[in-house]
Scaffold this active site. Structure first.
Site, PDB file in Angstrom:
ATOM      1  N   GLU A 134     -12.686  -4.370   9.347  1.00  0.00           N
ATOM      2  CA  GLU A 134     -13.090  -4.342  10.755  1.00  0.00           C
ATOM      3  C   GLU A 134     -13.936  -3.101  11.062  1.00  0.00           C
ATOM      4  OE1 GLU A 134     -10.873  -5.666  14.802  1.00  0.00           O
ATOM      5  OE2 GLU A 134      -9.910  -4.066  13.687  1.00  0.00           O
ATOM      6  N   ALA A 273      -2.983  -0.049  11.358  1.00  0.00           N
ATOM      7  CA  ALA A 273      -2.722  -1.325  10.686  1.00  0.00           C
ATOM      8  C   ALA A 273      -3.874  -2.267  11.009  1.00  0.00           C
ATOM      9  CB  ALA A 273      -1.396  -1.924  11.150  1.00  0.00           C
ATOM     10  N   MET A 274      -3.883  -3.422  10.323  1.00  0.00           N
ATOM     11  CA  MET A 274      -4.929  -4.432  10.523  1.00  0.00           C
ATOM     12  C   MET A 274      -4.326  -5.819  10.407  1.00  0.00           C
ATOM     13  SD  MET A 274      -8.080  -4.925  11.220  1.00  0.00           S
ATOM     14  CE  MET A 274      -8.799  -6.531  11.480  1.00  0.00           C
ATOM     15  N   HIS A 306       2.560  -5.417  17.383  1.00  0.00           N
ATOM     16  CA  HIS A 306       1.152  -5.437  17.804  1.00  0.00           C
ATOM     17  C   HIS A 306       0.333  -6.319  16.861  1.00  0.00           C
ATOM     18  CE1 HIS A 306      -2.649  -3.161  19.125  1.00  0.00           C
ATOM     19  NE2 HIS A 306      -3.040  -3.781  18.025  1.00  0.00           N
ATOM     20  N   GLU A 307       0.487  -6.080  15.552  1.00  0.00           N
ATOM     21  CA  GLU A 307      -0.280  -6.873  14.585  1.00  0.00           C
ATOM     22  C   GLU A 307       0.160  -8.331  14.595  1.00  0.00           C
ATOM     23  OE1 GLU A 307      -2.829  -5.379  13.463  1.00  0.00           O
ATOM     24  OE2 GLU A 307      -2.098  -3.439  14.185  1.00  0.00           O
ATOM     25  N   HIS A 310      -1.495 -10.316  17.227  1.00  0.00           N
ATOM     26  CA  HIS A 310      -2.863 -10.659  16.848  1.00  0.00           C
ATOM     27  C   HIS A 310      -2.957 -12.018  16.140  1.00  0.00           C
ATOM     28  CE1 HIS A 310      -5.368  -7.354  17.976  1.00  0.00           C
ATOM     29  NE2 HIS A 310      -4.731  -6.441  17.265  1.00  0.00           N
ATOM     30  N   GLU A 329      -7.345  -6.731  21.354  1.00  0.00           N
ATOM     31  CA  GLU A 329      -6.660  -5.442  21.273  1.00  0.00           C
ATOM     32  C   GLU A 329      -5.821  -5.131  22.508  1.00  0.00           C
ATOM     33  OE1 GLU A 329      -6.189  -4.102  18.658  1.00  0.00           O
ATOM     34  OE2 GLU A 329      -7.838  -4.703  17.358  1.00  0.00           O
TER      35      GLU A 329
END
Length: 860
Positions: A134, A273-274, A306-307, A310, A329
């Protein structure tokens, strides 16, 4: 290369022309191991892309950043790589209605955390790989159409060294020396992922039976380097993972769509993180080698959730272009805390959000680079810089306000319709607003214009008039617009707020006795429900933290907090008051020495460990940046004395004791304090309950190195105790912290004049270089900084460029002369890259704010 910085206009043109049916990507990473020059290693990448063109005969391009391209074939025609590949783009002419592009390239391993990162573990020599893309670094690993709205299914094959395991987004199996992975759902290029190496791997599973009787089973995996395996508490990671999956299934009514759920904790990671679907990557610092406070576990759980959010907000439904980055986000940031409070043991997540996340947003929203939540992203460099406090924390705060505005049920029903309507597609702002209008019945256009399409943070101040009996005759909330140089942001927004009234009880506790919710509109709103209430000692606007604003305090409330902040019993209210006081300090409305005094008097009573650690960071920042220079020595001594007192008074073995120990190490400077740190290290001093483990040893060694007490020999001996990847990062930071002109020159050269260091060691060197106690020693680097940054920005990757420009700005040379030098650089470099200018403008604003704070403190 000229074409690396893809523009929004180019992306829109390409998306109108092309649609992608699928990718087959083959990577051969056997070259990652073995003898030879690790700096110039490459790997083979063969990509086959099937895509359609709406205008046969038209031309377009694919993206690839690689040292060399071996072969390019378009629809069976061999193209000359030297003619069609310019270093970042492969130019494609005379496209057919249906096309097949095959690109065979030699791509480079990365040491900057961008693309395919290669890490050699110094502890055992093992090699570990992972990808991070990203916003646009998949093109460093395979050829593709690098923009979020050209989604496609992916099939990966990876040939890896013997003994390695390889993971990707889909489930994989090894046969004939090649790992083959199941085809993914249609996803964007930037969330594809490969992780490979001799990772320590733990498995579990999640099952869920839905109301209609269907059963979902998700294989779970978690992995880290072998050297971290003894510290890896995978059970806790899996616990939070399962709690999150239950929560999102309960609220989203859309089963997790990506098969398995792996979570890889990887070395030298640039981000927290991703959200790669099926294979989330995290920085390995979330595996704790020493004792940490519950705030660290809470933060890790928040990032896991959070991830996970997504997977729906960002992966299943993805923004069309980076303008609407907030569509993933902001939602993930909000949902991380929402799920944490609703599903895990961390019930104080909203306190952390109010105190920590929103402070990030407030800072970003007062910079000259402030922007609306829905931003104007012209190109990829803009996109990289917009992963900021506005897109994440302000956007999440705005969503919290939206939930208060439309109601939680309407908000969640809107999300459910949004997923079902746009699954595997791309969206813009209007797509979300339309479903929220359906579910809430409210006009979302006006709300979006106020909250998503304008910049700046409003201030809300209570105004209290009393009658002859000492009761409230009128209580109003006064709203002020933001003023952010060089522009004003005049928007006065609608706020749904709670106004709380507080008085001390007979027992001395400061408690709320009245509360009213009101819609604030315009410059002044009367809160009629509180008329006639008993005179308050504290009025807290935005009680319960429903909206996004800077809370201001009337004089009576400020006087109450000066004397009785520690008596405030509600932890969220207390966190909001601390935040208000910190914003006043940053805005030069409260002298820095007054804020330091409040932390010294009331910090020891703070029950929430996350808030306490934030107070430590704020107090240190107040001393370093906002205190008058002639008071710094006094302030530092007071902080050190207070920290030492709290360290000894804290419950032995408690997390508060650990937090005060770390803070004490950061602020003590006198010989007696430094000697205590030395004695704790060698065991001649013992504080009951304080375990000086390896991580705490390094925390003590950095100030000892910075003050010339721990020399290179001492640091080498410590590395011998801890010759690990983590130990080497700590040692590099400590080495750069030493108070010597030669040390500073060497550190500067390693970061600015060379690209030999990896991203993690660049970060560690910069952190050690800039010591607040070494202002005079660092003075010569102001001129060098401005002479070097444009070259660094041009020659280095954007991540390293950002680290250098932000981390080496001469913020400690806090004088009008440094401000003038910054202005001179900006005036002379109007044609510099906009992203570079933005970073310098932000640093200039921080410096100007510090000087205003110092003037305020000097007047005190």
């Amino acid at each position: 290369m000229p074409g690396e910085n893809l523009s929004r206009d180019e992306a829109r043109e390409r998306a109108a022309l092309l649609s992608v049916d699928g990718y087959d990507v083959f990577l051969d990473v056997r070259s990652a191991v073995g003898d030879g020059d690790g700096e110039s290693r490459t790997f083979r990448s063969v990509t086959t892309i099937r895509f359609r063109c709406a205008e046969p005969g038209a031309a377009s391009f694919a993206d690839l950043i690689a040292p060399s391209v071996t072969a390019v074939s378009l629809n069976g025609r061999d193209l000359d790589p030297s003619e069609v590949f310019d270093g970042s783009r492969i130019w494609l002419e005379d496209l057919a209605a249906d096309n097949e592009l095959i690109v065979d390239a030699e791509c480079a391993y990365s040491r900057t955390g961008e693309g395919l990162h290669r890490f050699v573990d110094p502890e055992d020599g093992e090699v570990y790989l992972y990808t991070q893309y990203e916003p646009a670094d998949s093109r460093r690993v395979f050829a593709g159409f690098e923009q979020p709205d050209l989604k496609a299914p992916f099939r990966f094959e990876v040939r890896a060294p013997e003994g390695w395991t390889v993971w990707s987004n889909g489930a994989g199996q090894r046969a004939d020396g090649v790992w083959r992975f199941a085809e993914t759902k249609p996803i964007s290029t930037y969330i594809t992922c490969v992780v490979a190496g001799p990772y320590h791997h733990v498995t579990d599973s999640y099952t869920r039976t839905f109301d209609d009787g269907t059963r979902l089973e998700i294989p779970l995996g978690a992995m880290c380097r072998k050297g971290l395996a003894p510290y890896f508490d995978a059970d806790d990671v899996f616990l939070v993972t399962k709690q999150g999956l239950d929560f999102f299934h309960d609220h989203f009514d859309y089963p997790y769509p990506f098969g398995k759920y792996d979570q890889a904790f990887v070395p030298e990671y640039n981000l927290g993180a991703m959200e790669n679907p099926g294979l989330v990557t995290f920085r390995e610092e979330f595996i704790f080698r020493g004792k940490v406070t519950q705030a660290s576990y809470e933060h890790r759980a928040n990032v896991v959730l959070h991830e996970m959010a997504h997977m729906w907000f960002g992966d299943l439904v993805t923004m069309e272009w980076w303008d609407d980055l907030w569509l993933k986000e902001s939602f993930a940031d909000f949902m991380g805390s929402f799920a944490q409070v609703g599903a895990t043991r961390f019930k104080d997540g909203w306190i952390t959000f109010a105190n920590r996340r929103k402070s990030w947003a407030y800072r970003a929203d007062q910079l000259p680079s402030t922007h609306p939540v829905t931003a104007d992203i012209r190109d990829l460099q803009d996109a990289k810089l917009n992963f900021d406090g506005i897109t994440y924390a302000k956007g999440a705060s705005v969503l919290k306000q939206l939930v208060a505005y439309v109601g939680q049920d309407a908000f969640l029903e809107g999300a459910r319709r949004y997923f079902k309507r746009h699954a595997y597609g791309n969206t813009r702002l209007g797509d979300l607003l339309s479903v929220l209008e359906e579910t809430s019945g409210r006009d979302m256009g006006a709300w979006a214009r106020s909250w998503l399409q304008t910049a700046g943070v409003n201030s809300l101040t209570p105004q209290v008039l009393l009658d002859a009996r000492g009761r409230i005759d009128e209580l109003a909330v006064v709203q002020e617009a933001a003023v952010v140089a060089p522009a004003e942001h005049p928007e006065l927004r609608p706020h749904r707020v709670a106004v709380g009234l507080y008085r001390r009880t007979d027992a001395g506790a400061l408690e709320r006795y009245a509360r009213a919710e009101v819609d604030v509109h315009g410059a002044r709103t009367v809160v009629a429900e509180l008329t006639g209430a008993q005179e308050p000692e504290l009025v807290l606007v935005n009680d319960d933290d429903l909206t996004y604003c800077k809370i201001r305090l009337d004089e009576t409330s400020l006087d109450t907090l000066r004397e009785h902040l520690g008596a405030l019993t509600d932890p969220l209210a207390r966190a909001l008051c601390w935040s208000a006081l910190w914003n006043m300090t940053r805005d030069a409305l409260l002298p820095a020495r007054d804020f330091v005094d409040l932390v010294l008097r009331f910090g020891g009573r703070e029950s929430d460990i996350g808030v306490l650690q934030m107070l430590h960071a704020w107090a240190e920042s107040a001393l370093v940046h906002y205190a008058a220079p002639d008071w710094r020595e006094t302030g530092g001594r007071l902080l050190a004395e207070g920290a030492e007192r709290e360290l000894y008074d804290a419950e032995p073995g408690s997390e508060h004791q650990l937090a005060w120990a770390r803070f004490y190490a950061r602020v003590t400077e006198d010989p007696a304090g430094l000697q205590l740190l030395r004695d704790l290290l060698d065991g001649t001093a013992v504080i009951e309950g304080l375990d000086v483990d390896q991580e705490l040893r390094w925390a003590f060694l950095e100030p000892l190195a910075a003050h010339g007490v721990a020399d290179e020999k001492v640091l080498a001996e410590e590395l011998a105790r801890d010759d690990t990847a983590s130990g080497r990062r700590h040692q590099v930071r400590c080495l750069a912290a030493r108070p010597s002109p030669a040390v500073k020159a060497q550190a500067w050269a390693q970061v600015v004049e060379s690209d030999a260091l990896s991203n993690a060691l660049v970060e560690a060197t910069i952190a050690g270089f800039a010591q607040a106690s070494q202002r005079q020693l660092l003075a010569p680097y102001t001129e060098k900084y401005f002479a070097a940054i444009e070259r660094v920005w041009t020659e280095r990757s954007i991540q390293i460029g950002m680290d250098v420009v932000r981390g080496l700005f001469p913020a400690l040379q806090d004088s009008p002369e440094t401000l003038a030098a910054t202005d001179a650089w900006l005036a002379a470099h109007e044609g510099a890259a906009p992203a570079l200018r933005r970073l310098v403008l932000e640093a200039r604003d921080d410096l100007a704010r510090a000087l205003r704070g110092q003037e305020c403190d000097a007047r005190a």
